[in-house]
Design a protein around this motif. Structure first.
Motif, PDB file in Angstrom:
ATOM      1  N   LEU A  88       0.830  -1.212   0.000  1.00 58.69           N
ATOM      2  CA  LEU A  88       0.000   0.000   0.000  1.00 58.69           C
ATOM      3  C   LEU A  88       0.860   1.257   0.000  1.00 58.69           C
ATOM      4  N   VAL A  89       1.910   1.258   0.815  1.00 57.05           N
ATOM      5  CA  VAL A  89       2.793   2.426   0.902  1.00 57.05           C
ATOM      6  C   VAL A  89       3.498   2.675  -0.426  1.00 57.05           C
ATOM      7  N   TYR A  90       4.013   1.619  -1.042  1.00 56.17           N
ATOM      8  CA  TYR A  90       4.760   1.819  -2.288  1.00 56.17           C
ATOM      9  C   TYR A  90       3.848   2.105  -3.482  1.00 56.17           C
ATOM     10  N   GLN A  91       2.612   1.679  -3.419  1.00 62.49           N
ATOM     11  CA  GLN A  91       1.656   2.103  -4.444  1.00 62.49           C
ATOM     12  C   GLN A  91       1.476   3.612  -4.397  1.00 62.49           C
ATOM     13  N   GLU A  92       1.388   4.144  -3.177  1.00 63.64           N
ATOM     14  CA  GLU A  92       1.216   5.582  -3.020  1.00 63.64           C
ATOM     15  C   GLU A  92       2.491   6.344  -3.396  1.00 63.64           C
ATOM     16  N   ILE A  93       3.635   5.796  -3.031  1.00 58.29           N
ATOM     17  CA  ILE A  93       4.912   6.419  -3.419  1.00 58.29           C
ATOM     18  C   ILE A  93       5.040   6.455  -4.933  1.00 58.29           C
ATOM     19  N   ALA A  94       4.755   5.333  -5.575  1.00 60.31           N
ATOM     20  CA  ALA A  94       4.871   5.240  -7.037  1.00 60.31           C
ATOM     21  C   ALA A  94       3.926   6.215  -7.726  1.00 60.31           C
ATOM     22  N   ALA A  95       2.689   6.294  -7.250  1.00 60.45           N
ATOM     23  CA  ALA A  95       1.716   7.210  -7.846  1.00 60.45           C
ATOM     24  C   ALA A  95       2.172   8.662  -7.701  1.00 60.45           C
ATOM     25  N   THR A  96       2.741   8.983  -6.555  1.00 58.86           N
ATOM     26  CA  THR A  96       3.222  10.346  -6.309  1.00 58.86           C
ATOM     27  C   THR A  96       4.372  10.693  -7.245  1.00 58.86           C
ATOM     28  N   LEU A  97       5.300   9.764  -7.406  1.00 61.00           N
ATOM     29  CA  LEU A  97       6.478  10.021  -8.236  1.00 61.00           C
ATOM     30  C   LEU A  97       6.134  10.054  -9.731  1.00 61.00           C
ATOM     31  N   LYS A  98       5.118   9.328 -10.124  1.00 60.78           N
ATOM     32  CA  LYS A  98       4.682   9.374 -11.522  1.00 60.78           C
ATOM     33  C   LYS A  98       3.966  10.683 -11.822  1.00 60.78           C
ATOM     34  N   ALA A  99       3.223  11.176 -10.825  1.00 58.93           N
ATOM     35  CA  ALA A  99       2.502  12.446 -11.008  1.00 58.93           C
ATOM     36  C   ALA A  99       3.444  13.640 -10.927  1.00 58.93           C
ATOM     37  N   THR A 100       4.429  13.537 -10.031  1.00 57.81           N
ATOM     38  CA  THR A 100       5.386  14.628  -9.829  1.00 57.81           C
ATOM     39  C   THR A 100       6.790  14.036  -9.803  1.00 57.81           C
ATOM     40  N   PRO A 101       7.407  13.817 -10.971  1.00 57.81           N
ATOM     41  CA  PRO A 101       8.738  13.195 -11.026  1.00 57.81           C
ATOM     42  C   PRO A 101       9.779  14.011 -10.266  1.00 57.81           C
ATOM     43  N   LYS A 102      10.675  13.327  -9.588  1.00 59.01           N
ATOM     44  CA  LYS A 102      11.759  13.985  -8.850  1.00 59.01           C
ATOM     45  C   LYS A 102      12.854  12.967  -8.568  1.00 59.01           C
ATOM     46  N   LYS A 103      14.028  13.475  -8.263  1.00 61.39           N
ATOM     47  CA  LYS A 103      15.132  12.600  -7.864  1.00 61.39           C
ATOM     48  C   LYS A 103      14.953  12.250  -6.392  1.00 61.39           C
ATOM     49  N   ILE A 104      14.999  10.969  -6.082  1.00 62.40           N
ATOM     50  CA  ILE A 104      14.815  10.520  -4.704  1.00 62.40           C
ATOM     51  C   ILE A 104      15.483   9.165  -4.523  1.00 62.40           C
ATOM     52  N   ILE A 105      15.976   8.921  -3.306  1.00 60.21           N
ATOM     53  CA  ILE A 105      16.508   7.608  -2.945  1.00 60.21           C
ATOM     54  C   ILE A 105      15.553   6.980  -1.941  1.00 60.21           C
ATOM     55  N   LEU A 106      15.061   5.792  -2.264  1.00 54.95           N
ATOM     56  CA  LEU A 106      14.148   5.050  -1.392  1.00 54.95           C
ATOM     57  C   LEU A 106      14.931   3.937  -0.696  1.00 54.95           C
ATOM     58  N   VAL A 107      14.866   3.922   0.615  1.00 58.75           N
ATOM     59  CA  VAL A 107      15.612   2.947   1.417  1.00 58.75           C
ATOM     60  C   VAL A 107      14.616   2.044   2.134  1.00 58.75           C
ATOM     61  N   GLU A 108      14.478   0.809   1.658  1.00 56.58           N
ATOM     62  CA  GLU A 108      13.503  -0.122   2.222  1.00 56.58           C
ATOM     63  C   GLU A 108      14.208  -0.998   3.268  1.00 56.58           C
ATOM     64  N   THR A 109      13.767  -0.897   4.541  1.00 58.56           N
ATOM     65  CA  THR A 109      14.469  -1.587   5.632  1.00 58.56           C
ATOM     66  C   THR A 109      13.680  -2.754   6.240  1.00 58.56           C
ATOM     67  N   SER A 110      12.485  -3.035   5.736  1.00 60.47           N
ATOM     68  CA  SER A 110      11.626  -4.060   6.347  1.00 60.47           C
ATOM     69  C   SER A 110      12.166  -5.464   6.091  1.00 60.47           C
ATOM     70  N   THR A 111      11.821  -6.383   6.997  1.00 63.27           N
ATOM     71  CA  THR A 111      12.158  -7.791   6.808  1.00 63.27           C
ATOM     72  C   THR A 111      10.893  -8.522   6.374  1.00 63.27           C
ATOM     73  N   LEU A 112      10.744  -8.649   5.066  1.00 65.29           N
ATOM     74  CA  LEU A 112       9.574  -9.295   4.473  1.00 65.29           C
ATOM     75  C   LEU A 112      10.043 -10.240   3.372  1.00 65.29           C
ATOM     76  N   ALA A 113       9.118 -10.857   2.670  1.00 69.65           N
ATOM     77  CA  ALA A 113       9.493 -11.815   1.635  1.00 69.65           C
ATOM     78  C   ALA A 113      10.171 -11.127   0.455  1.00 69.65           C
ATOM     79  N   MET A 114      11.067 -11.868  -0.205  1.00 70.60           N
ATOM     80  CA  MET A 114      11.768 -11.334  -1.371  1.00 70.60           C
ATOM     81  C   MET A 114      10.792 -10.987  -2.486  1.00 70.60           C
TER      82      MET A 114
END
Length: 340
Positions: A88-114
């Motif tokens: 859900l979070v990354y769907q919202e991040i992706a939608a935001t970046l597609k609507a308003t492109p910008k340079k950003i570094i995303l650091v994913e720290t969760s321990t979840l499935a590959m």
């Protein structure tokens, strides 16, 4: 000149990148507080109001949505507990970046499935967006000792850019290669921790059964460069006192990690006989009402199996210290469930 004024007035350094954090739980919350102490501007979001209040109290800026964090951050760290939350979070991040492109570094720290990490990589725009996989081995308590290990993986140039942020959090943030290697390293770490937890609980139980003081056992073996481990030094004191709260890692959360590691091992055809032998101990802890307690509570399970304990210490009712006249009122209050 304006940048210097901003630093003087707010205690933040305007020359440092703005760090966004989505997921302000135990790990995300302490990351935010530590970065604020190191003069980073931190903007964060969490669905829990108490987590947001903690950030505001520490001097951070509370956003109203993931979109707002994404719009303001130069580096965005995510620390999430479930696959559903991550998606859900990354769907919202992706939608935001597609609507308003910008340079950003995303650091994913969760321990979840590959599969979850691969899925979010497919959702994001390719231009100007760098996605890193950087799980953290360690607890909030260990972070205060700068004892976290951050497994940094992804595009190396982007990893180098965020190293100053990692250096605020830990003395140990090795680069481990391509995107996804960080998670694999974390799985190896947790595989060992699962075994060490139960091994320590077994040793404490054995010591008690043969008449030794488990505190003396810890005093002798804890500092040993051969036998002693960080897990032993962290979790054995819980076992000795039979007190498992506040937890450094809840049994309920740990079950998720156990499942992910087991599934990965099956998918690649790797036998894990010792790891698998520990699984029923954690499951028994859940069944005995210890889900919200520290994983050191595996010592309660083994203690019962050995005939040392009749009931887990963590869920025994507290002895009333009220005066006899107030005893009846106290019971009435206990019987009525509290809201909130």
């Amino acid at each position: 000149m304006n940048k210097k004024m901003k630093k003087n007035e707010t205690g933040l350094n305007a020359q440092l990148p703005t760090v966004g954090i989505v997921g302000l739980g135990i790990m995300g919350g302490i990351m935010a507080e530590t970065l604020l102490l190191n003069q980073y501007r931190v903007v964060g979001f969490d669905i829990e109001k108490s987590a947001c209040a903690r950030l505001k109290k520490a001097g951070g800026q509370v956003a109203k949505s993931v979109t707002q964090v994404t719009e303001q951050a130069d580096v965005l760290i995510t620390s999430l507990a479930t696959s559903n939350a991550l998606r859900l979070v990354y769907q919202e991040i992706a939608a935001t970046l597609k609507a308003t492109p910008k340079k950003i570094i995303l650091v994913e720290t969760s321990t979840l499935a590959m599969t979850d990490k691969d899925w979010i990589a497919q959702q994001l725009p390719k231009k100007q967006v760098a996605l890193l996989d950087c799980p953290i081995s360690g607890t909030a308590a260990r972070m205060k000792d700068r004892a976290w290990t951050i497994f940094v993986s992804g595009k190396k140039s982007s990893c180098n850019e965020v190293q100053p942020i990692f250096k605020c959090l830990s003395d140990n943030s090795p680069y481990v290669g391509e995107y996804g290697n960080g998670l694999k390293m974390k799985f190896i770490a947790n595989h060992l921790v699962a075994i060490y937890n139960v091994a320590c609980a077994e040793s404490v139980t054995f010591a008690r059964k043969i008449g030794l003081d488990p505190q003396e056992v810890l005093d002798i073996f804890g500092p040993s460069p051969v036998i002693g481990t960080g897990v032993m030094r962290l979790r054995t004191p819980f076992m000795i006192k039979r007190e498992y709260s506040p937890p450094t890692m809840k049994v309920e959360v740990w079950q998720k990690d156990m499942q992910v590691i087991g599934d990965l091992a099956k998918s690649v055809g790797c036998p894990l006989p010792i790891f698998n032998a520990t699984a029923p101990i954690y499951t028994a802890a859940m069944a005995q009402g210890l889900a919200m307690q520290d994983t050191a509570s595996t010592a309660e399970v083994l203690g019962q199996m050995a005939g040392l304990f009749s009931k887990p210490e963590a869920i025994k009712p507290k002895r009333s210290v009220a005066k006899p006249a107030a005893k009846k009122t106290s019971k009435a209050v206990v019987k009525k469930p509290l809201k909130g």
